[in-house]
Design a protein around this motif. Structure first.
Motif, PDB file in Angstrom:
ATOM      1  N   ASP A   9       0.818  -1.213   0.000  1.00 42.10           N
ATOM      2  CA  ASP A   9       0.000   0.000   0.000  1.00 42.10           C
ATOM      3  C   ASP A   9       0.850   1.261   0.000  1.00 42.10           C
ATOM      4  O   ASP A   9       0.347   2.360   0.216  1.00 42.10           O
ATOM      5  CB  ASP A   9      -0.953   0.009   1.197  1.00 42.10           C
ATOM      6  CG  ASP A   9      -0.216   0.080   2.533  1.00 42.10           C
ATOM      7  OD1 ASP A   9       1.039   0.050   2.531  1.00 42.10           O
ATOM      8  OD2 ASP A   9      -0.886   0.152   3.571  1.00 42.10           O
ATOM      9  N   GLY A  10       2.164   1.116  -0.236  1.00 41.21           N
ATOM     10  CA  GLY A  10       3.038   2.277  -0.244  1.00 41.21           C
ATOM     11  C   GLY A  10       3.697   2.582   1.078  1.00 41.21           C
ATOM     12  O   GLY A  10       4.561   3.445   1.156  1.00 41.21           O
ATOM     13  N   SER A  11       3.322   1.879   2.134  1.00 40.87           N
ATOM     14  CA  SER A  11       3.894   2.128   3.461  1.00 40.87           C
ATOM     15  C   SER A  11       5.223   1.400   3.610  1.00 40.87           C
ATOM     16  O   SER A  11       5.543   0.458   2.876  1.00 40.87           O
ATOM     17  CB  SER A  11       2.933   1.653   4.553  1.00 40.87           C
ATOM     18  OG  SER A  11       2.792   0.243   4.495  1.00 40.87           O
ATOM     19  N   ASN A  16       8.664  -3.649   3.622  1.00 40.80           N
ATOM     20  CA  ASN A  16       9.348  -4.680   4.391  1.00 40.80           C
ATOM     21  C   ASN A  16       8.744  -6.050   4.091  1.00 40.80           C
ATOM     22  O   ASN A  16       9.466  -7.047   3.924  1.00 40.80           O
ATOM     23  CB  ASN A  16       9.238  -4.367   5.881  1.00 40.80           C
ATOM     24  CG  ASN A  16      10.039  -5.313   6.746  1.00 40.80           C
ATOM     25  OD1 ASN A  16      11.216  -5.563   6.489  1.00 40.80           O
ATOM     26  ND2 ASN A  16       9.413  -5.843   7.787  1.00 40.80           N
ATOM     27  N   ALA A  17       7.404  -6.121   4.006  1.00 40.81           N
ATOM     28  CA  ALA A  17       6.744  -7.387   3.659  1.00 40.81           C
ATOM     29  C   ALA A  17       7.146  -7.833   2.263  1.00 40.81           C
ATOM     30  O   ALA A  17       7.345  -9.029   2.011  1.00 40.81           O
ATOM     31  CB  ALA A  17       5.224  -7.225   3.763  1.00 40.81           C
ATOM     32  N   ALA A  18       7.282  -6.879   1.327  1.00 40.35           N
ATOM     33  CA  ALA A  18       7.684  -7.222  -0.037  1.00 40.35           C
ATOM     34  C   ALA A  18       9.101  -7.781  -0.052  1.00 40.35           C
ATOM     35  O   ALA A  18       9.400  -8.724  -0.796  1.00 40.35           O
ATOM     36  CB  ALA A  18       7.582  -5.998  -0.939  1.00 40.35           C
ATOM     37  N   PRO A  58       1.503   7.943  -7.875  1.00 42.26           N
ATOM     38  CA  PRO A  58       1.932   7.397  -6.589  1.00 42.26           C
ATOM     39  C   PRO A  58       1.890   5.870  -6.553  1.00 42.26           C
ATOM     40  O   PRO A  58       2.765   5.240  -5.964  1.00 42.26           O
ATOM     41  CB  PRO A  58       0.932   8.009  -5.592  1.00 42.26           C
ATOM     42  CG  PRO A  58       0.415   9.230  -6.265  1.00 42.26           C
ATOM     43  CD  PRO A  58       0.379   8.891  -7.728  1.00 42.26           C
ATOM     44  N   VAL A  59       0.872   5.279  -7.175  1.00 44.55           N
ATOM     45  CA  VAL A  59       0.760   3.826  -7.192  1.00 44.55           C
ATOM     46  C   VAL A  59       1.934   3.217  -7.939  1.00 44.55           C
ATOM     47  O   VAL A  59       2.526   2.217  -7.509  1.00 44.55           O
ATOM     48  CB  VAL A  59      -0.580   3.395  -7.823  1.00 44.55           C
ATOM     49  CG1 VAL A  59      -0.641   1.873  -7.951  1.00 44.55           C
ATOM     50  CG2 VAL A  59      -1.748   3.919  -7.003  1.00 44.55           C
ATOM     51  N   ARG A  60       2.273   3.822  -9.087  1.00 44.74           N
ATOM     52  CA  ARG A  60       3.413   3.328  -9.851  1.00 44.74           C
ATOM     53  C   ARG A  60       4.687   3.373  -9.010  1.00 44.74           C
ATOM     54  O   ARG A  60       5.499   2.443  -9.006  1.00 44.74           O
ATOM     55  CB  ARG A  60       3.587   4.155 -11.123  1.00 44.74           C
ATOM     56  CG  ARG A  60       4.766   3.717 -11.994  1.00 44.74           C
ATOM     57  CD  ARG A  60       4.868   4.542 -13.248  1.00 44.74           C
ATOM     58  NE  ARG A  60       3.827   4.178 -14.204  1.00 44.74           N
ATOM     59  CZ  ARG A  60       2.763   4.935 -14.480  1.00 44.74           C
ATOM     60  NH1 ARG A  60       2.592   6.081 -13.850  1.00 44.74           N
ATOM     61  NH2 ARG A  60       1.880   4.551 -15.366  1.00 44.74           N
ATOM     62  N   ASP A  64       6.918   0.160  -7.777  1.00 44.19           N
ATOM     63  CA  ASP A  64       8.329   0.088  -8.145  1.00 44.19           C
ATOM     64  C   ASP A  64       9.217  -0.024  -6.911  1.00 44.19           C
ATOM     65  O   ASP A  64      10.211  -0.777  -6.905  1.00 44.19           O
ATOM     66  CB  ASP A  64       8.734   1.307  -8.971  1.00 44.19           C
ATOM     67  CG  ASP A  64       8.176   1.273 -10.385  1.00 44.19           C
ATOM     68  OD1 ASP A  64       7.764   0.175 -10.824  1.00 44.19           O
ATOM     69  OD2 ASP A  64       8.145   2.326 -11.036  1.00 44.19           O
ATOM     70  N   GLU A  65       8.882   0.723  -5.851  1.00 45.08           N
ATOM     71  CA  GLU A  65       9.674   0.653  -4.626  1.00 45.08           C
ATOM     72  C   GLU A  65       9.591  -0.735  -3.989  1.00 45.08           C
ATOM     73  O   GLU A  65      10.605  -1.283  -3.544  1.00 45.08           O
ATOM     74  CB  GLU A  65       9.183   1.708  -3.632  1.00 45.08           C
ATOM     75  CG  GLU A  65       9.538   3.133  -4.015  1.00 45.08           C
ATOM     76  CD  GLU A  65       8.858   4.163  -3.149  1.00 45.08           C
ATOM     77  OE1 GLU A  65       9.160   5.363  -3.297  1.00 45.08           O
ATOM     78  OE2 GLU A  65       8.009   3.768  -2.309  1.00 45.08           O
ATOM     79  N   ALA A  66       8.396  -1.298  -3.957  1.00 41.11           N
ATOM     80  CA  ALA A  66       8.228  -2.631  -3.383  1.00 41.11           C
ATOM     81  C   ALA A  66       8.938  -3.677  -4.229  1.00 41.11           C
ATOM     82  O   ALA A  66       9.569  -4.604  -3.703  1.00 41.11           O
ATOM     83  CB  ALA A  66       6.739  -2.969  -3.254  1.00 41.11           C
ATOM     84  N   ALA A  67       8.839  -3.543  -5.559  1.00 38.46           N
ATOM     85  CA  ALA A  67       9.512  -4.479  -6.451  1.00 38.46           C
ATOM     86  C   ALA A  67      11.025  -4.402  -6.282  1.00 38.46           C
ATOM     87  O   ALA A  67      11.726  -5.419  -6.314  1.00 38.46           O
ATOM     88  CB  ALA A  67       9.126  -4.196  -7.898  1.00 38.46           C
ATOM     89  N   ALA A  68      11.551  -3.188  -6.082  1.00 41.82           N
ATOM     90  CA  ALA A  68      12.989  -3.022  -5.871  1.00 41.82           C
ATOM     91  C   ALA A  68      13.423  -3.678  -4.562  1.00 41.82           C
ATOM     92  O   ALA A  68      14.476  -4.322  -4.491  1.00 41.82           O
ATOM     93  CB  ALA A  68      13.352  -1.543  -5.874  1.00 41.82           C
TER      94      ALA A  68
END
Length: 289
Positions: A9-11, A16-18, A58-60, A64-68
């Motif tokens: 969700d961007g948090s 961390n879960a990703a 923001p979703v993108r 991307d941050e979670a994927a990284a």
């Protein structure tokens, strides 16, 4: 099955879960799918990095941050922005996943509070095994050392829990701690005190654990095993034994579980209080194993 799915969700908790999901996907040798549930989207659905221009910026960025974060563990990562509530989207994703991973809270959650509604509903209603990664540290992080703790309760749930826990412990090169607790209360305690000595009851519980572990040392000769059999609350005993662990593995239902129930009381309470990632084992059809 589509491998591992993680909801974000961007948090920072979700990132961390990703990251944990990326490490687990790499261990399993499978793909990781990072999913954002967009309640404001109008039919937008994109996979991988070939997302439509309709996806909000923001979703993108969050995807991307979670994927990284996940990609640091060399997992094959794709991303998806799906319309709908987080609970509905994640439960739908679980229908074709091997494992669903969620953070214990996201935006709107506060450190020290109980797990959020999304984590609880996903763990309760998912059709596959679920991992809840807690909000630990600042920034959030997950433990990478310590044993794998397996909470075993009855013969029906013990076998799949132990098989999953042993496999993970073997891959990570860490010990396995098999924890079993038992307690008596009320009329049962009063009646049994007059019929069966407590020592005999304790011996029977130790035999249960020995039988549950039978054959495991031969299948997993490189995994040191610690047996912990204690009297007391299953939740409290598991929490005590998980303080130095990097993962706790339990069944969806334990002793006294009601047929048709989605989640037992021990698993439900551990979602709120576990100090490390919690794996709740379900079979491929979504039924507690």
């Amino acid at each position: 099955m589509s491998g591992v799915v993680v909801g974000i969700d961007g948090s920072a908790v979700a990132r961390n879960a990703a990251a944990w999901a990326g490490r687990e996907a790499a261990r399993m040798g499978t793909a990781l799918r990072v999913v954002y549930a967009d309640q404001t989207a109008q039919g937008v659905f994109a996979r991988g990095h070939e997302r439509s221009g309709e996806v909000r910026e923001p979703v993108r960025e969050w995807l991307d941050e979670a994927a990284a974060a996940a990609g640091e563990f060399s997992a094959k990562v794709t991303t998806a922005d799906r319309p709908g509530s987080p609970e509905r989207v994640l439960i739908e994703e679980s229908e074709t996943a091997d494992l669903l991973v969620v953070g214990d809270r996201g935006f709107g959650g506060f450190a020290g509070l109980l797990a959020g509604a999304v984590a609880v509903k996903a763990a309760t209603h998912a059709r596959c095994s679920v991992v809840v990664v807690p909000d630990v540290g600042d920034p959030p992080r997950f433990p990478t050392s310590g044993p794998v703790v397996a909470g075993i309760d009855d013969p029906e749930s013990a076998a799949p829990v132990l098989e999953r826990a042993f496999g993970i412990a073997a891959d990570l090169g860490v010990p396995l701690r098999a924890v079993h607790s038992w307690e008596l209360a009320g009329l049962d305690l009063k009646w049994l005190r007059g019929k069966v000595p407590e020592e005999a009851l304790a011996a029977a519980e130790r035999r249960f654990v020995a039988e549950a572990l039978a054959g495991a040392p031969e299948r997993y000769p490189d995994v040191p095993v610690e047996r912990v059999v204690l009297r007391g609350s299953p939740v409290n005993r598991l929490l005590d034994q998980a303080r130095d662990a990097q993962l706790v593995v339990v069944g969806a239902r334990g002793r006294g579980g009601v047929a048709g129930a989605h989640l037992g009381s021990t698993s439900h309470k551990l979602i709120h209080h576990a100090p490390c990632p919690l794996l709740i084992v379900r079979d491929a059809a979504g039924h507690p194993e």
